[in-house]
Design a protein around this motif. Structure first.
Motif, PDB file in Angstrom:
ATOM      1  N   GLY A 158      39.400  11.786  -6.286  1.00 46.66           N
ATOM      2  CA  GLY A 158      38.723  12.976  -5.787  1.00 46.66           C
ATOM      3  C   GLY A 158      38.720  14.170  -6.712  1.00 46.66           C
ATOM      4  N   LEU A 159      39.460  14.123  -7.833  1.00 43.50           N
ATOM      5  CA  LEU A 159      39.535  15.286  -8.710  1.00 43.50           C
ATOM      6  C   LEU A 159      38.428  15.246  -9.775  1.00 43.50           C
ATOM      7  N   ILE A 160      37.923  16.421 -10.125  1.00 43.99           N
ATOM      8  CA  ILE A 160      36.876  16.532 -11.134  1.00 43.99           C
ATOM      9  C   ILE A 160      37.435  16.116 -12.497  1.00 43.99           C
ATOM     10  N   HIS A 161      36.692  15.252 -13.207  1.00 46.27           N
ATOM     11  CA  HIS A 161      37.149  14.801 -14.513  1.00 46.27           C
ATOM     12  C   HIS A 161      35.961  14.521 -15.425  1.00 46.27           C
ATOM     13  N   PHE A 162      36.240  14.278 -16.704  1.00 50.53           N
ATOM     14  CA  PHE A 162      35.187  14.076 -17.697  1.00 50.53           C
ATOM     15  C   PHE A 162      35.748  13.268 -18.861  1.00 50.53           C
ATOM     16  N   GLN A 163      34.819  12.711 -19.675  1.00 55.07           N
ATOM     17  CA  GLN A 163      35.181  12.048 -20.924  1.00 55.07           C
ATOM     18  C   GLN A 163      34.149  12.437 -21.975  1.00 55.07           C
ATOM     19  N   PHE A 164      34.617  12.817 -23.176  1.00 53.94           N
ATOM     20  CA  PHE A 164      33.735  13.280 -24.241  1.00 53.94           C
ATOM     21  C   PHE A 164      34.118  12.606 -25.554  1.00 53.94           C
ATOM     22  N   ASN A 165      33.162  11.922 -26.164  1.00 57.61           N
ATOM     23  CA  ASN A 165      33.399  11.255 -27.439  1.00 57.61           C
ATOM     24  C   ASN A 165      33.384  12.301 -28.553  1.00 57.61           C
ATOM     25  N   ILE A 166      34.523  12.576 -29.137  1.00 58.10           N
ATOM     26  CA  ILE A 166      34.604  13.598 -30.178  1.00 58.10           C
ATOM     27  C   ILE A 166      34.503  12.990 -31.576  1.00 58.10           C
ATOM     28  N   GLY A 167      34.227  11.679 -31.635  1.00 55.06           N
ATOM     29  CA  GLY A 167      34.128  11.009 -32.921  1.00 55.06           C
ATOM     30  C   GLY A 167      32.698  10.877 -33.415  1.00 55.06           C
ATOM     31  N   LYS A 168      32.554  10.471 -34.657  1.00 60.41           N
ATOM     32  CA  LYS A 168      31.251  10.296 -35.281  1.00 60.41           C
ATOM     33  C   LYS A 168      30.710   8.885 -35.097  1.00 60.41           C
ATOM     34  N   THR A 169      31.467   8.042 -34.410  1.00 59.93           N
ATOM     35  CA  THR A 169      31.049   6.663 -34.154  1.00 59.93           C
ATOM     36  C   THR A 169      31.004   6.420 -32.648  1.00 59.93           C
ATOM     37  N   PRO A 170      30.321   5.362 -32.194  1.00 65.22           N
ATOM     38  CA  PRO A 170      30.279   5.062 -30.754  1.00 65.22           C
ATOM     39  C   PRO A 170      31.678   4.805 -30.194  1.00 65.22           C
ATOM     40  N   ALA A 171      31.813   5.012 -28.898  1.00 66.92           N
ATOM     41  CA  ALA A 171      33.087   4.765 -28.218  1.00 66.92           C
ATOM     42  C   ALA A 171      32.835   3.894 -26.995  1.00 66.92           C
ATOM     43  N   VAL A 172      33.853   3.123 -26.618  1.00 70.59           N
ATOM     44  CA  VAL A 172      33.766   2.247 -25.445  1.00 70.59           C
ATOM     45  C   VAL A 172      35.076   2.344 -24.677  1.00 70.59           C
ATOM     46  N   VAL A 173      34.981   2.480 -23.363  1.00 69.76           N
ATOM     47  CA  VAL A 173      36.178   2.458 -22.523  1.00 69.76           C
ATOM     48  C   VAL A 173      35.983   1.470 -21.387  1.00 69.76           C
ATOM     49  N   LEU A 174      37.080   0.935 -20.900  1.00 71.63           N
ATOM     50  CA  LEU A 174      37.085   0.079 -19.724  1.00 71.63           C
ATOM     51  C   LEU A 174      37.809   0.823 -18.615  1.00 71.63           C
ATOM     52  N   VAL A 175      37.203   0.862 -17.447  1.00 72.87           N
ATOM     53  CA  VAL A 175      37.713   1.665 -16.337  1.00 72.87           C
ATOM     54  C   VAL A 175      38.007   0.771 -15.133  1.00 72.87           C
ATOM     55  N   SER A 176      39.112   1.042 -14.458  1.00 76.66           N
ATOM     56  CA  SER A 176      39.448   0.370 -13.200  1.00 76.66           C
ATOM     57  C   SER A 176      39.505   1.404 -12.085  1.00 76.66           C
ATOM     58  N   PHE A 177      39.048   0.999 -10.879  1.00 85.25           N
ATOM     59  CA  PHE A 177      39.042   1.885  -9.718  1.00 85.25           C
ATOM     60  C   PHE A 177      39.850   1.269  -8.581  1.00 85.25           C
ATOM     61  N   SER A 178      40.471   2.125  -7.763  1.00 87.98           N
ATOM     62  CA  SER A 178      41.260   1.661  -6.624  1.00 87.98           C
ATOM     63  C   SER A 178      40.415   1.553  -5.364  1.00 87.98           C
ATOM     64  N   SER A 179      39.132   1.221  -5.522  1.00 86.93           N
ATOM     65  CA  SER A 179      38.232   1.023  -4.388  1.00 86.93           C
ATOM     66  C   SER A 179      37.115   0.100  -4.825  1.00 86.93           C
ATOM     67  N   GLN A 180      36.620  -0.711  -3.900  1.00 89.75           N
ATOM     68  CA  GLN A 180      35.486  -1.571  -4.227  1.00 89.75           C
ATOM     69  C   GLN A 180      34.184  -0.772  -4.281  1.00 89.75           C
ATOM     70  N   ASN A 181      34.213   0.458  -3.790  1.00 86.31           N
ATOM     71  CA  ASN A 181      33.039   1.325  -3.803  1.00 86.31           C
ATOM     72  C   ASN A 181      33.514   2.760  -4.022  1.00 86.31           C
ATOM     73  N   PRO A 182      33.884   3.113  -5.279  1.00 88.47           N
ATOM     74  CA  PRO A 182      34.510   4.415  -5.540  1.00 88.47           C
ATOM     75  C   PRO A 182      33.623   5.612  -5.275  1.00 88.47           C
ATOM     76  N   GLY A 183      32.297   5.433  -5.367  1.00 85.70           N
ATOM     77  CA  GLY A 183      31.381   6.563  -5.230  1.00 85.70           C
ATOM     78  C   GLY A 183      31.471   7.468  -6.446  1.00 85.70           C
ATOM     79  N   VAL A 184      30.427   8.249  -6.675  1.00 86.18           N
ATOM     80  CA  VAL A 184      30.448   9.202  -7.779  1.00 86.18           C
ATOM     81  C   VAL A 184      29.634  10.427  -7.397  1.00 86.18           C
ATOM     82  N   LEU A 185      30.171  11.583  -7.704  1.00 87.51           N
ATOM     83  CA  LEU A 185      29.507  12.858  -7.435  1.00 87.51           C
ATOM     84  C   LEU A 185      29.521  13.657  -8.731  1.00 87.51           C
TER      85      LEU A 185
END
Length: 227
Positions: A158-185
């Motif tokens: 429920g907390l506001i968060h963000f991710q920003f690639n500060i590098g000069k090359t592409p970035a990839v992350v893998l994310v896990s959620f504690s819900s089968q339907n986390p929702g996004v706002l």
């Protein structure tokens, strides 16, 4: 000794009662009740398939290794794997995602109302953070870090968060959620791009800016123009 045992038993019973009386975590924003079940088409989750008819394909999702197109305003792309496209996740309370970032790409400030998020960096260098809800001193605190491949960071539910690639090359992350339907706002979209729009009087007072600023922001996030 008997008094201590009785007190411990009473505390355990109280804790059990409180836990049992708690409402289950919702899997959607709301569930409007209907008097006639014929009118109901969706419940808190998904209807279950007969287990005898289940197949291995119900538990398989392919292609998460494929880079996604990040040619958009934010320079990022989220590939979500949840119960909608991996049916075997239904009722298990988990989901995952791959996020691709172009150089200097951003996954803008947003929340997941129904899930905590755990992020693992596979490639690139990311500046990430989340903001607390109101603290006793009336302020909000930012928890941030710079992440490198192999680093893990948690974004509480429920907390506001963000991710920003500060590098000069592409970035990839893998994310896990504690819900089968986390929702996004996504915050900017929700504030400046809903249908119908929020009253401009509300927004000018909330942000303490001129109406022209609000109108400009609404133009950026209006329907069909938002990320």
């Amino acid at each position: 000794m008997e008094k201590k045992g009785a007190l411990l038993l009473a505390l355990l019973l109280m804790a059990s009662y409180v836990a049992y009386a708690t409402d289950p975590t919702q899997l959607q924003d709301f569930c409007v009740g209907v008097n006639n079940p014929v009118d109901g088409v969706f419940v808190n989750g998904l209807f279950c398939k007969n287990p005898i008819q289940a197949t291995p394909d119900d538990f398989l999702f392919k292609g998460l290794n494929i880079p996604r197109n990040t040619d958009n305003k934010q320079g990022s792309n989220v590939t979500l794997v949840n119960a909608a496209n991996l049916p075997g996740l239904n009722t298990l309370g988990i989901a995952l995602a791959r996020i691709d970032f172009a150089p200097y790409g951003l996954n803008p400030p947003h929340t997941h109302p129904r899930a905590t998020e755990v992020q693992t960096v596979l490639e690139g260098t990311l500046y990430v953070g989340f903001v607390t809800s109101n603290l006793p001193n009336g302020k909000n605190q930012l928890f941030s870090a710079v992440l490198y491949p192999g680093d893990v960071f948690i974004f509480p539910q429920g907390l506001i968060h963000f991710q920003f690639n500060i590098g000069k090359t592409p970035a990839v992350v893998l994310v896990s959620f504690s819900s089968q339907n986390p929702g996004v706002l996504t915050i900017a979209n929700a504030v400046f791009g809903p249908t119908p729009p929020i009253s401009i009087d509300v927004l000018t007072k909330a942000f303490q800016v001129d109406k022209n600023v609000i109108q400009y922001l609404e133009a950026q996030f209006s329907s069909g123009n938002n990320y």
